[in-house]
Design an enzyme around this catalytic site. Sequence first.
Site, PDB file in Angstrom:
ATOM      1  N   HIS A 178      20.173   0.836  61.303  1.00  0.00           N
ATOM      2  CA  HIS A 178      21.568   1.195  61.569  1.00  0.00           C
ATOM      3  C   HIS A 178      21.726   2.703  61.709  1.00  0.00           C
ATOM      4  O   HIS A 178      21.122   3.477  60.969  1.00  0.00           O
ATOM      5  CB  HIS A 178      22.464   0.746  60.411  1.00  0.00           C
ATOM      6  CG  HIS A 178      22.762  -0.713  60.389  1.00  0.00           C
ATOM      7  ND1 HIS A 178      21.838  -1.649  59.994  1.00  0.00           N
ATOM      8  CD2 HIS A 178      23.906  -1.392  60.702  1.00  0.00           C
ATOM      9  CE1 HIS A 178      22.391  -2.853  60.059  1.00  0.00           C
ATOM     10  NE2 HIS A 178      23.637  -2.722  60.491  1.00  0.00           N
ATOM     11  N   ASN A 185      13.537   3.695  56.982  1.00  0.00           N
ATOM     12  CA  ASN A 185      14.801   2.962  56.937  1.00  0.00           C
ATOM     13  C   ASN A 185      15.179   2.570  55.516  1.00  0.00           C
ATOM     14  O   ASN A 185      16.344   2.693  55.116  1.00  0.00           O
ATOM     15  CB  ASN A 185      14.695   1.719  57.824  1.00  0.00           C
ATOM     16  CG  ASN A 185      15.997   0.945  57.904  1.00  0.00           C
ATOM     17  OD1 ASN A 185      17.089   1.512  57.889  1.00  0.00           O
ATOM     18  ND2 ASN A 185      15.888  -0.378  57.987  1.00  0.00           N
TER      19      ASN A 185
END
Length: 299
Positions: free
Chosen positions: A150, A181
Amino acid sequence: MARKRKKPQRSRGFLWLVLAVCVACLGYEPLAQTLQVGLPETLPAFVERIKDRMASSSPSAPAASLSGGKDVLLPAPLKQRPEKILERRTYTVSYNTRLNLPNWVAWELNRERLVERESRTDKFLPDPDLPPAQAVTTDDYKGSGYDRGHMCPAADNRWHWRAMRESFYMTNICPQNHNLNRGDWKELEDACRDWAQRDGSIYIVCGPILYNRKHKVIGREHRVTVPEAFFKVVLSLAGGKPKAIGFIYKNTSGNRPLDSYVNTVDQVERITGMDFFPGLPDEVEREVESRYDLSLWPM
């Protein structure tokens, strides 16, 4: 027979009063703007005006209301690269249809949006605003070895079900190293939420960095470019004292302290070729983007 007394006709007068108040309210802002034309504006006054204009009065205010080159949040329009602007409830994305990546994703994070009403959905979706031939799907990431990373985090969107859903649109996603991440990049996201809680509101822009080289690509149906690095810049206007800071993370595994990724916003602009926070007065933009003080951003 006694005459019936007429009821006093107050309702009509009350309605006229309400109508007059509404007209006055509707006309106040244009009139105030007219009276202010040509008057000098001090920095504190400018900051307060920007904060009033940018900060959402309620968490349901859409990010679309922030769109436009004059807004302090959004970067200046890009040159020499594809840019499709997509507006969401929480964030705005500049999407590159050639690379199948966002150029940048920008959003405001404030205390009202830190309320956790929704659970994480984990349902990645093709962007409904793109034609199927262009819309990346989660299948394009299968077997690639990269996370669906994201840009605007799902955890920043737990205040509303629609915001949570839109955070999983693939136009908000980049191929990202798994350890990055789940590790150092996540720690920066957590830090941003702490800063928003402390300052009341911050403005964030982040996205991929592509160096001048041949890029790796993934994807079964759509070719998705793998970034070499990622950037994030953060602006706070709290207390009438603007401050900004930048970060650059290589798209590799790592476990380093936050200060090893810190840059000035100017440095991030030079690397990305983007102009961040163009809505600030020139002298303020030069000041906050040319230096940083990590002590002003405690973890």
